[in-house]
Design an enzyme around this catalytic site. Structure first.
Site: not given
Length: 283
Positions: A131-132, A135, A202
């Site tokens: 997930h990071e 980003h 997100e």
């Protein structure tokens, strides 16, 4: 694709809001001054975001020797995402959380608390770090900087109007009652749009991160576990620096109900439901 379209529409909305407020209250000169001020202040934060935030959290850089399993996991996921290897950091905090920072993929860093390494399984941690990295891949630091710049410019115009009185595009004094209402409501509207952009990013990082890891259910499980665990363990540095809360995989300061409109992150239940739907389609 939907989240990218939503982001584009929200970015257009906040830009249009700036145009309307600027024309009504600041005129061309006021708009340029407010935008210039916001660009300068946010550019500094954008360019040096990694150094400032990592120092704020007293993050310690790790490598294959000091944190072999964690570092190898990030390297594998970065390869899956087609990204350069980011710098990897650990933060000595009990609260389970993680974030990504850096102005572009070539200057990216990912960080995780020691608490998240203890709380999550290896599979769940892999989902979080994917997930990071999503980003980073999606350049969300840049997107959040642009939205913060526009929201900041709107607030600067409102402050200018409250102090000196608004001016229209022809330089004439604005209606005082309309000016006061606009000065109060415009920054509020700008902030709501900025938070909505953050929530859309997100959702997109959840979706893209699940693709990078190939395991949406693992991220869903991690989010649920972090949410339940974090209720009783505050992230002390975030409490002292709430401006960094939006960077986390889960905002430790967010609330539910109407407060969700002002949250940088979507409701955990909705994030989990979307990820489990992805997992169901993958079966």
């Amino acid at each position: 694709m939907f989240n990218w379209m939503k982001t584009a529409m929200l970015m257009a909305a906040i830009t249009a809001l700036f145009g309307v407020v600027g024309a009504a209250m600041g005129g061309k000169a006021g708009m340029l001054a407010a935008l210039g001020f916001a660009v300068v202040s946010n550019f500094f934060a954008y360019w040096f975001s990694d150094k400032m935030v990592l120092r704020m959290y007293n993050a310690q850089e790790v490598d294959e020797t000091t944190a072999p399993q964690f570092y190898t996991m990030v390297r594998e996921l970065a390869g899956n995402a087609g990204l350069p290897m980011p710098r990897v950091y650990l933060i000595q905090e009990e609260a389970p959380n993680a974030f990504a920072t850096g102005r572009n993929p070539e200057h990216a860093a990912v960080a995780a608390t020691t608490g998240i390494l203890r709380v999550l399984s290896a599979r769940e941690l892999r989902g979080v770090m994917a997930h990071e990295l999503a980003h980073v891949k999606n350049r969300d630091i840049l997107i959040s900087t642009i939205s913060a710049t526009m929201a900041g410019a709107i607030s600067a115009l409102a402050n200018f109007a409250m102090l000196f009185g608004g001016r229209d595009s022809e330089g004439r004094p604005a209606n005082p009652i309309a000016g006061i209402l606009l000065a109060i409501l415009a920054p509020f509207a700008g902030m709501l749009i900025q938070m909505a952009i953050s929530r859309a990013r997100e959702f997109e990082a959840d979706r893209h991160g699940a693709q990078i890891s190939g395991d949406p259910a693992a991220l869903a499980s991690a989010l649920d576990k972090i949410h339940r665990y974090a209720q009783g363990v505050p992230l002390e540095t975030t409490e002292r620096h709430p401006e960094t809360a939006q960077m986390m995989i889960m905002n430790p300061l967010s609330g539910g109900g109407l407060r969700g409109l002002f949250s940088t992150h979507p409701a955990t239940e909705e994030r989990v439901a979307r990820l489990m739907a992805m997992a169901g389609r993958a079966v």
